[in-house]
Design a protein around this motif. Structure first.
Motif, PDB file in Angstrom:
ATOM      1  N   ALA A   1       0.795  -1.150  -0.117  1.00 46.16           N
ATOM      2  CA  ALA A   1      -0.017   0.033  -0.070  1.00 46.16           C
ATOM      3  C   ALA A   1       0.786   1.399  -0.055  1.00 46.16           C
ATOM      4  CB  ALA A   1      -0.838  -0.077   1.178  1.00 46.16           C
ATOM      5  N   LEU A   2       1.873   1.329   0.954  1.00 48.09           N
ATOM      6  CA  LEU A   2       2.746   2.511   0.814  1.00 48.09           C
ATOM      7  C   LEU A   2       3.574   2.635  -0.459  1.00 48.09           C
ATOM      8  CD1 LEU A   2       4.065   1.890   4.538  1.00 48.09           C
ATOM      9  CD2 LEU A   2       2.400   3.570   3.795  1.00 48.09           C
ATOM     10  N   LEU A   3       4.150   1.529  -0.810  1.00 43.26           N
ATOM     11  CA  LEU A   3       4.761   1.697  -2.162  1.00 43.26           C
ATOM     12  C   LEU A   3       3.999   2.056  -3.409  1.00 43.26           C
ATOM     13  CD1 LEU A   3       6.958  -1.518  -1.737  1.00 43.26           C
ATOM     14  CD2 LEU A   3       7.693   0.825  -1.546  1.00 43.26           C
ATOM     15  N   THR A   4       2.907   1.539  -3.324  1.00 39.75           N
ATOM     16  CA  THR A   4       1.847   2.068  -4.501  1.00 39.75           C
ATOM     17  C   THR A   4       1.436   3.448  -4.430  1.00 39.75           C
ATOM     18  OG1 THR A   4       0.869  -0.270  -4.447  1.00 39.75           O
ATOM     19  CG2 THR A   4      -0.372   1.434  -5.529  1.00 39.75           C
ATOM     20  N   LYS A   5       1.199   4.083  -3.217  1.00 39.34           N
ATOM     21  CA  LYS A   5       1.052   5.587  -3.034  1.00 39.34           C
ATOM     22  C   LYS A   5       2.287   6.130  -3.443  1.00 39.34           C
ATOM     23  CE  LYS A   5      -2.035   7.141  -1.333  1.00 39.34           C
ATOM     24  NZ  LYS A   5      -2.964   7.933  -1.747  1.00 39.34           N
ATOM     25  N   TRP A   6       3.418   5.724  -3.083  1.00 40.90           N
ATOM     26  CA  TRP A   6       4.707   6.344  -3.238  1.00 40.90           C
ATOM     27  C   TRP A   6       4.968   6.510  -4.836  1.00 40.90           C
ATOM     28  CZ3 TRP A   6       7.667  10.004  -1.665  1.00 40.90           C
ATOM     29  CH2 TRP A   6       8.785  10.060  -2.037  1.00 40.90           C
ATOM     30  N   VAL A   7       4.790   5.246  -5.361  1.00 40.10           N
ATOM     31  CA  VAL A   7       4.967   5.264  -6.850  1.00 40.10           C
ATOM     32  C   VAL A   7       4.121   6.213  -7.633  1.00 40.10           C
ATOM     33  CG1 VAL A   7       4.663   3.937  -9.057  1.00 40.10           C
ATOM     34  CG2 VAL A   7       6.089   2.953  -6.912  1.00 40.10           C
ATOM     35  N   GLY A   8       2.728   6.016  -7.120  1.00 35.09           N
ATOM     36  CA  GLY A   8       1.683   7.062  -7.804  1.00 35.09           C
ATOM     37  C   GLY A   8       2.109   8.466  -7.637  1.00 35.09           C
ATOM     38  N   VAL A   9       2.587   8.822  -6.164  1.00 37.23           N
ATOM     39  CA  VAL A   9       3.038  10.360  -6.175  1.00 37.23           C
ATOM     40  C   VAL A   9       4.021  10.728  -7.138  1.00 37.23           C
ATOM     41  CG1 VAL A   9       4.073  11.865  -4.446  1.00 37.23           C
ATOM     42  CG2 VAL A   9       2.070  10.393  -3.788  1.00 37.23           C
ATOM     43  N   LEU A  10       5.071   9.962  -7.093  1.00 43.51           N
ATOM     44  CA  LEU A  10       6.342  10.256  -7.963  1.00 43.51           C
ATOM     45  C   LEU A  10       6.022  10.218  -9.111  1.00 43.51           C
ATOM     46  CD1 LEU A  10       9.120   7.860  -6.268  1.00 43.51           C
ATOM     47  CD2 LEU A  10       8.598  10.383  -6.015  1.00 43.51           C
ATOM     48  N   SER A  11       5.143   9.539  -9.826  1.00 42.93           N
ATOM     49  CA  SER A  11       4.784   9.484 -11.340  1.00 42.93           C
ATOM     50  C   SER A  11       3.622  10.756 -11.696  1.00 42.93           C
ATOM     51  CB  SER A  11       3.971   8.080 -11.696  1.00 42.93           C
ATOM     52  OG  SER A  11       2.941   8.101 -10.928  1.00 42.93           O
TER      53      SER A  11
END
Length: 402
Positions: A296-306
């Motif tokens: 969940a945290l990694l998905t959110k992080w990747v979404g924010v960066l992209s």
């Protein structure tokens, strides 16, 4: 001077964007049979309402003469080489000259002569105004039964649950918005899921969202629609799940982790005495829960960066603490505790001369120790992955190094 309704804008005599209040935007792909009627209806609305505006057709590569037909009817036409519903609308929004934009399909399924409720809501301060076909009326044959009674209700329920917005028709194709507010959302989806992205980002971005009734009629194209029920329905659902990973990963992960860790704590405190098999299930729940939380945290992080997901306040507050080194230390600490437990078991076994072990007692220490080592390895791996993603993002020039 202000241009009203039935006077088409041309590139040679275009007005400044501030002179127009409304752009009626229509994505188009081979809609020659219906686009003229839609353009005429929009012009009629603008003229009757006395609104300074334009009709803009974002053509997505039509091969049936839709562009010429729309232009002859008085619309301004922009060519959009990149294929996709979302791509056409993104280009149309960028090209729009109105302060407000009302978008709708150019297949004659929406009534462009009845836009007053949208305009009133926008003038009243709404940033996004959604149409609601279920409250406005769906003509017989306008929406397949599968969409009307399953697809749209389910996806709308998921949207309301995930993003806490009171919208009854999450995927209505007719909607209005303040152009500048929506441009700031950074919409990127090229396909049909663009409709979901707009509402999701508007909700997360704190935009004021309103809903008004609108009608839906059978389209007049005389051919199958571009929408594919199962493919596009899944794309919408997939986008909602990935855009809001707390429901896909975080909440299930927290539940599993709480059950697993709660069981271990109760066992250690003597409140609950369980068998070895139950301890194994507790360990599995804890490990799987931790994995889902990390996803969940990694998905959110990747979404924010992209740029797909806006960075939320809680993530901004935690960002200074979310460093690679902190994750590595936490992982090493967990793995170290597991190793200490394993070392104690080995020392205790040695104190008994390395004889036969009682598996019932041994496993009560071994299972928690192994669980801690797995959790430590997961935290370390997740931290390294997040660091690699951040490094790639920084190396591409899209963000600061810290």
């Amino acid at each position: 001077m202000a241009l009203v309704a039935d006077q088409p804008l041309t590139e040679a005599g275009a007005q400044a964007p501030a002179a127009l209040e409304l752009t009626v935007l229509m994505p188009c792909l081979n809609e020659a049979r219906t686009v003229v009627a839609c353009v005429d209806a929009a012009h009629r609305f603008l003229r009757t309402a006395g609104i300074a505006g334009e009709v803009l057709v974002a053509d997505n590569g039509s091969s049936d003469g839709s562009q010429a037909a729309a232009a002859a009817a008085g619309a301004r036409v922009v060519q959009v080489p990149r294929r996709g519903y979302g791509a056409a609308l993104q280009a149309g929004i960028e090209a729009a000259r109105g302060r407000f934009v009302i978008m709708g399909d150019s297949d004659a399924s929406y009534d462009f002569s009845a836009l007053r409720a949208f305009v009133d809501a926008l003038r009243g301060g709404a940033d996004l105004v959604m149409g609601n076909r279920f409250s406005g009326g769906i003509a017989p044959g306008a929406m397949p039964a599968l969409h009307r009674y399953l697809g749209n209700p389910v996806l709308s329920f998921v949207g309301r649950l995930f993003f806490r917005v009171r919208i009854g028709d999450f995927h209505c194709g007719m909607r209005g918005f303040a152009r500048d507010a929506v441009r700031q959302l950074g919409l990127v989806s090229p396909g049909m899921e663009f409709a979901s992205e707009m509402v999701a980002k508007a909700a997360l971005g704190g935009l004021r969202i309103a809903e008004v009734p609108t009608t839906l009629r059978p389209d007049g194209r005389g051919r199958p629609p571009h929408l594919r029920t199962w493919r596009d329905g899944w794309r919408h659902l997939r986008f909602l799940l990935l855009f809001c990973p707390r429901w896909l990963f975080l909440y299930p992960g927290l539940l599993l982790a709480v059950l697993g860790l709660g069981g271990f704590a109760s066992e250690a405190a003597g409140v609950l005495h369980v068998g070895i098999h139950s301890l194994l299930y507790m360990a599995a729940g804890t490990v799987l829960g931790a994995q889902l939380i990390a996803l969940a945290l990694l998905t959110k992080w990747v979404g924010v960066l992209s740029g797909v997901v806006p960075q939320q306040r809680w993530l901004q507050r935690l960002s200074p603490s979310l460093k690679l080194e902190h994750g590595l230390l936490a992982g090493l600490l967990l793995a170290g505790l597991g190793l200490l437990g394993s070392a104690w078991l080995t020392w205790d076994w040695g104190s008994m001369g390395f004889g036969a072990l009682d598996p019932t007692q041994t496993m009560r220490v071994a299972i928690p120790a192994v669980t801690l080592m797995i959790l430590g390895a997961q935290v370390i791996a997740g931290s390294l992955f997040a660091g690699a993603v951040h490094f790639s993002w920084v190396s591409s020039g899209r963000g600061p190094s810290e």
